[in-house]
Design an enzyme around this catalytic site. Structure first.
Site, PDB file in Angstrom:
ATOM      1  N   ASN A 106       0.794  -0.919  -0.027  1.00 26.28           N
ATOM      2  CA  ASN A 106       0.165  -0.292  -0.031  1.00 26.28           C
ATOM      3  C   ASN A 106       0.984   1.186  -0.098  1.00 26.28           C
ATOM      4  O   ASN A 106       2.157   1.037   0.180  1.00 26.28           O
ATOM      5  CB  ASN A 106      -0.889  -0.107   1.236  1.00 26.28           C
ATOM      6  N   GLU A 121       3.421   1.734   3.097  1.00 27.82           N
ATOM      7  CA  GLU A 121       4.219   0.422   3.108  1.00 27.82           C
ATOM      8  C   GLU A 121       5.282   0.832   2.087  1.00 27.82           C
ATOM      9  O   GLU A 121       6.831   0.630   2.271  1.00 27.82           O
ATOM     10  CB  GLU A 121       3.718  -0.826   2.793  1.00 27.82           C
ATOM     11  N   ASP A 135      -5.446  -8.247   1.230  1.00 25.58           N
ATOM     12  CA  ASP A 135      -5.156  -9.786   1.118  1.00 25.58           C
ATOM     13  C   ASP A 135      -6.196 -10.370  -0.093  1.00 25.58           C
ATOM     14  O   ASP A 135      -5.572 -11.220  -0.916  1.00 25.58           O
ATOM     15  CB  ASP A 135      -5.776 -10.536   2.261  1.00 25.58           C
TER      16      ASP A 135
END
Length: 332
Positions: A208, A211, A279
């Site tokens: 993301n 990150e 996920d």
């Protein structure tokens, strides 16, 4: 285009995918606030129920199974109720959990959320209690983990490493997975919260915005530094593709060929809860790649799958039927 994406959903059925990572039990303690305690200035919650759902890498496992993949879950759990419940839930979804290594010396990673609310009040989180070991895996546990992966990875159509920073993915495992996948030409992808730059040689990377910024030493990403971050991660890890998700701004795909493609979010009006959507993106993309799609088509389908799960509360999944409906709605 519309029909091609529909056909890909049919092609992912029963594709073998191994999901390795930090298996988390998300526990929700439900109740309603009754009064203030006499013992201390705290609220008293009258317990009304408890629910356990797969979180962390286990949420990626759950998503892959719901989409129709033949899922092999690999990770370390404790010899405790949370680990047993997590195993039972995933087994009920026809997940192969033989790769769950039970370590009695450490607890299953558990995130317990105390939720308060009644029929006439808004349900909200009061406190979250995290339980996890801060120690590296014992040598015997690591050996069993590596042994399972080495024995089974060559039979997979795709492999995902879901690294939530729970210290259950040793350096030796990272190298074995990357080397084995590259040797056998199996698509491999990492989604790492804190240590993505440890995965040199992995084929695909998902991050993301925050990150990705952290990975390249930036505070935040704007339009220019986003491009810089994506290309830096791609080059330094010698990857084939990097996908950076941007919340309401969609996602951007960087490919080794030099292509940079922005994919707008599929729905903005019905976002309920973004928990676990990353996920969904990862396993959807990997199953679709295993079915023979391009990185771009795989990312587009992953984007649509994320659009399905954000309409649902908590860590949620998308079914093949829901994904086909989403394609129809988006491309009508």
């Amino acid at each position: 285009m519309f029909q091609n994406l529909i056909q890909l959903i049919d092609k992912i059925q029963n594709k073998k995918i191994m999901v390795i990572g930090d298996m988390v039990a998300d526990v929700y303690l439900e109740g309603k606030i009754s009064r203030i305690s006499r013992e201390a200035p705290v609220l008293i919650l009258e317990h009304s129920g408890e629910n356990v759902v797969p979180g962390g890498a286990a949420n990626a496992v759950h998503n892959a199974a719901t989409l129709g993949g033949q899922v092999y879950a690999v990770g370390v759990i404790g010899d405790d109720n949370a680990g047993q419940q997590l195993t039972q839930i995933l087994n009920s979804k026809t997940v192969n959990t033989q790769g769950f290594i039970v370590d009695a010396s450490r607890p299953t990673i558990t995130k317990t959320r105390v939720m308060a609310g009644g029929q006439a009040t808004v349900r909200q989180q009061v406190v979250r209690i995290d339980r996890e070991s801060k120690q590296a895996l014992a040598g015997s546990v690591e050996k069993r983990l590596l042994g399972y992966v080495e024995d089974n990875i060559r039979h997979m159509d795709a492999v995902v490493i879901s690294d939530y920073g729970g210290l259950s993915i040793p350096e030796t495992l990272k190298k074995i997975v990357i080397d084995a996948c590259n040797k056998a030409n199996i698509p491999s992808m990492v989604d790492s919260r804190y240590n993505v730059m440890d995965y040199t040689g992995i084929k695909l990377v998902k991050q993301n915005e925050s990150e990705a910024a952290n990975a390249v030493g930036l505070e935040v990403l704007d339009q220019n530094t986003l491009i810089q971050a994506g290309k830096t991660i791609l080059e330094q890890l010698a990857a084939e593709a990097v996908l950076i998700t941007q919340g309401p701004d969609g996602m951007t795909l960087f490919e080794r060929s030099g292509s940079v493609a922005h994919i707008p979010v599929s729905n903005k009006s019905e976002v309920y809860d973004v928990t676990g959507a990353g996920d969904t993106v990862v396993v959807t993309m990997m199953l679709v790649l295993a079915a023979g799609a391009s990185y771009y088509d795989a990312a587009r389908l992953a984007n649509l799958a994320a659009g399905v799960v954000v309409r649902k509360p908590g860590t949620a999944t998308a079914s093949p039927a829901e994904l086909k409906t989403a394609i129809g709605e988006y491309y009508q």
